[in-house]
Design a protein around this motif. Structure first.
Motif, short mmCIF file in Angstrom:
data_model
loop_
_atom_site.label_atom_id
_atom_site.label_comp_id
_atom_site.label_asym_id
_atom_site.label_seq_id
_atom_site.Cartn_x
_atom_site.Cartn_y
_atom_site.Cartn_z
N GLY A 486 2.91 -4.32 15.95
CA GLY A 486 3.34 -3.96 14.60
C GLY A 486 2.24 -3.31 13.80
N SER A 487 2.60 -2.96 12.57
CA SER A 487 1.63 -2.33 11.67
C SER A 487 1.94 -2.71 10.24
N GLY A 488 0.96 -2.51 9.36
CA GLY A 488 1.16 -2.83 7.95
C GLY A 488 1.52 -4.28 7.74
N ASP A 489 2.56 -4.54 6.90
CA ASP A 489 2.99 -5.91 6.64
C ASP A 489 3.58 -6.58 7.87
N GLY A 490 4.01 -5.77 8.84
CA GLY A 490 4.61 -6.34 10.04
C GLY A 490 3.65 -6.54 11.18
N ALA A 491 2.35 -6.35 10.93
CA ALA A 491 1.36 -6.51 12.00
C ALA A 491 1.25 -7.97 12.39
N GLY A 492 1.12 -8.22 13.68
CA GLY A 492 0.95 -9.58 14.16
C GLY A 492 2.13 -10.05 15.00
N ILE A 493 2.14 -11.34 15.34
CA ILE A 493 3.20 -11.93 16.14
C ILE A 493 4.07 -12.78 15.22
N TRP A 494 5.35 -12.44 15.12
CA TRP A 494 6.25 -13.11 14.18
C TRP A 494 7.49 -13.63 14.90
N GLU A 495 8.02 -14.76 14.40
CA GLU A 495 9.34 -15.18 14.85
C GLU A 495 10.39 -14.30 14.20
N PRO A 498 8.66 -9.58 8.86
CA PRO A 498 8.88 -9.49 7.41
C PRO A 498 9.69 -8.25 7.03
N GLU A 499 10.49 -8.39 5.98
CA GLU A 499 11.32 -7.28 5.52
C GLU A 499 10.45 -6.19 4.90
N ASP A 500 10.92 -4.97 5.04
CA ASP A 500 10.23 -3.82 4.47
C ASP A 500 10.46 -3.79 2.95
N ARG A 501 9.38 -3.91 2.19
CA ARG A 501 9.48 -3.91 0.73
C ARG A 501 8.93 -2.61 0.12
N SER A 502 8.88 -1.54 0.88
CA SER A 502 8.28 -0.30 0.41
C SER A 502 9.03 0.27 -0.79
N ALA A 503 10.36 0.09 -0.84
CA ALA A 503 11.13 0.62 -1.97
C ALA A 503 10.71 -0.06 -3.27
N TYR A 504 10.48 -1.39 -3.22
CA TYR A 504 10.03 -2.11 -4.42
C TYR A 504 8.65 -1.63 -4.84
N ARG A 505 7.77 -1.41 -3.85
CA ARG A 505 6.43 -0.96 -4.18
C ARG A 505 6.46 0.39 -4.90
N LYS A 506 7.29 1.30 -4.43
CA LYS A 506 7.40 2.62 -5.06
C LYS A 506 7.92 2.50 -6.49
N LYS A 507 8.88 1.63 -6.68
CA LYS A 507 9.44 1.44 -8.02
C LYS A 507 8.39 0.84 -8.96
N PHE A 508 7.64 -0.15 -8.48
CA PHE A 508 6.60 -0.77 -9.29
C PHE A 508 5.50 0.24 -9.61
N ALA A 509 5.10 1.05 -8.62
CA ALA A 509 4.06 2.05 -8.83
C ALA A 509 4.49 3.06 -9.89
N ALA A 510 5.75 3.42 -9.89
CA ALA A 510 6.26 4.36 -10.89
C ALA A 510 6.16 3.78 -12.29
N LYS A 511 6.44 2.48 -12.43
CA LYS A 511 6.33 1.82 -13.73
C LYS A 511 4.89 1.78 -14.21
N VAL A 512 3.98 1.47 -13.30
CA VAL A 512 2.56 1.43 -13.65
C VAL A 512 2.08 2.80 -14.11
N LYS A 513 2.49 3.84 -13.39
CA LYS A 513 2.08 5.20 -13.75
C LYS A 513 2.61 5.58 -15.12
N GLN A 514 3.86 5.21 -15.41
CA GLN A 514 4.44 5.52 -16.72
C GLN A 514 3.68 4.79 -17.82
#
Length: 527
Positions: A486-495, A498-514
């Motif tokens: 895996g890579s990023g948040d999904g790197a490692g050995i998991w049962e 983890p869910e992809d939260r990239s959409a939330y990150r983009k939304k939060f980044a847009a708020k910070v920039k504004q």
């Protein structure tokens, strides 16, 4: 003038030495909320606060001296690290920082990591001491405590982000105390874009002080005595061998290499000012150049790198210093032959992208091209100035894409576009390249910290670069070994991955920039 003062050997220290009022504390409260002021709290908010606090002239000077590009601020380390290192490298110079505790801790930790062995004074503050002016009183008290002529020639006081934005007036500090010079500077992250330019902030302030001293009467001799020929001051930090190489180039012309600015001792400032010309090896030292020009010294851009660069530089130096053409040609012909011979023996084969924030990126790029590298892109966090225009034109003529005030996003985009055999860059660029199984070298430690001038520069780069390019198979083998982890948040050995939260990150980044652009948008006055 003979130096009658004792030499000061700095104390070993691994932490911060608080000085000044013991009543000043870091806890919040008070009448003014300063939590949003600083290099990470919104650049425009901090600028507005500084102007409202009477720092309009300072901000205007920063904007003129260190113009920004399309991005608010290049992504590099805290700029104050540059000015801090300059002071810590100088003999008999003490340092006091005024800023947030976390910033001071980070700066002193990094300075000791890079080999500093002396204590750094620190004046803590609270919201109350900022509002009431008590912080300035604490700084004055701290300066008087440190100004010991048996230990120091000068004490440098540096305002970081919050004191600068709050208008703490270092220009009101005493000019000297018991013969110890007091130099106050502001180095906010929202005004000085890079640590390389912060070196110029302190160097320029010291040159201004020294220039005034020269006008007032006799000053100290250089430690090694006066040179018996006109000198060329070298502006910008470089590998220790480079000034020696440059001195050898200048000798047939009847010239000598003068001090390198930033200097290592106060008295070297006088020698630096007493020169025939200034070589702007690092072309963005705008404040320092202003002082040299005020002293009537001509400024020469670029540097003696490669065949073309060395030949043009020596010609410019000779013309500026009124050296007879025949003498200049002796050095030009000797260097042309020596560098061509070195180029015939040392070659680089491979596609390269280059980025950095030290200020020598264009010089390294010129050298790489002459060494045969397929250089596609150069990104520098530093600005375009009249003194690197020749380098920029030369690179453009050789098909190299060049970006001043380059952002990390532009550097990464160039890596993706050109798919180099080797990426030379900042830490995140190197990380991205290695994740993609591409060899990479950190510019600051592995490339800029090598000889660049004359024949020595030609011989210094190929071995490390060719060795790195030759490691491609090792990176491929490593990638194959870790396949499937895996890579990023999904790197490692998991049962459960983890869910992809990239959409939330983009939304939060847009708020910070504004939010950060609220002042520009008229949604907030910032003070």
């Amino acid at each position: 003038m003979d130096d009658l003062r004792k030499e000061f050997e700095p104390d070993d220290a691994s932490g911060i030495t608080p000085v000044g009022s013991e009543a000043a504390v870091l806890a919040g409260g008070g009448e003014q909320d300063v939590s949003g002021i600083g290099c990470h709290g919104g650049v425009e908010l901090s600028k507005a606060a500084a102007r409202a606090a009477g720092q309009g002239e300072l901000m205007d000077r920063f904007e003129a001296d260190y113009p920004k590009g399309p991005h608010d601020q290049p992504q590099s380390m805290c700029p104050a690290f540059g000015s801090l290192r300059v002071g810590l490298r100088m003999r008999r110079v003490g340092t006091i920082l005024s800023g947030s505790a976390c910033c001071v801790y980070g700066l002193t930790f990094t300075s000791h990591f890079y080999g500093a062995k002396r204590s750094v004074g620190y004046v803590p503050f609270s919201s109350e001491t900022l509002v009431t002016g008590k912080l300035y009183e604490d700084i004055v008290e701290a300066v008087h405590q440190m100004a010991d002529p048996e230990k120091f020639d000068a004490v440098v006081v540096t305002n970081l982000c919050v004191p600068t934005a709050s208008g703490v007036p270092l220009k009101m500090l005493p000019r000297e105390i018991d013969g110890v010079r007091i130099v106050g500077i502001d180095v906010p992250g929202f005004g000085v874009p890079t640590h390389a330019e912060a070196k110029d902030v302190l160097s320029g302030a010291m040159l201004a002080y020294a220039r005034q001293e020269v006008g007032e009467g006799p000053v100290q001799r250089p430690r090694g005595g006066l040179k018996d020929r006109p000198t060329v001051t070298l502006l910008g930090e470089m590998f220790p061998v480079d000034p020696v190489v440059i001195g050898g180039m200048l000798e047939p012309m009847g010239l000598a290499a003068g001090p390198t600015v930033p200097v290592r001792e106060w008295r070297e400032l006088y020698s630096a000012l007493d020169c025939a010309a200034v070589a702007a090896i690092h072309p963005f030292y705008t404040a320092s150049i202003r002082e040299f020009q005020a002293a009537g010294r001509p400024i020469i851009g670029s540097a003696p790198v490669g065949v073309d660069g060395t030949d043009a530089w020596l010609k410019a130096i000779g013309e500026s210093c009124n050296v007879p053409e025949a003498k200049t040609n002796i050095s030009r012909n000797a260097m042309r032959g020596a560098i061509k011979a070195a180029l015939a023996e040392h070659r680089i084969k491979g596609r390269i992208t280059l980025s950095g924030y030290e200020g020598s990126e264009l010089l390294v790029a010129r050298l790489l091209v002459e060494l045969g590298a397929d250089l596609r892109y150069v990104g520098t966090a530093c600005p375009k100035t009249p003194y690197n225009s020749d380098d920029a034109e030369w690179l453009k003529a050789h098909g190299v894409e060049l970006r001043f005030r380059a952002s990390l996003e532009q550097d990464l985009a160039a890596f993706e576009e050109f798919k180099p055999d080797l990426a030379i860059g900042t830490t995140p660029v190197v990380q991205k390249a290695k994740e993609s199984a591409t060899p990479a070298l950190y510019f600051t430690n592995l490339i800029s910290a090598r000889p660049l001038m004359g024949p020595a520069g030609v011989a210094s780069l190929p071995a490390v670069i060719n060795a790195a390019i030759g490691n491609k198979d090792r990176f491929l083998a490593m990638n194959a070994f870790f396949e499937g982890v895996g890579s990023g948040d999904g790197a490692g050995i998991w049962e459960a991955i983890p869910e992809d939260r990239s959409a939330y990150r983009k939304k939060f980044a847009a708020k910070v920039k504004q939010s950060r652009n609220a002042v520009d948008n008229g949604e907030s006055v910032g003070c």
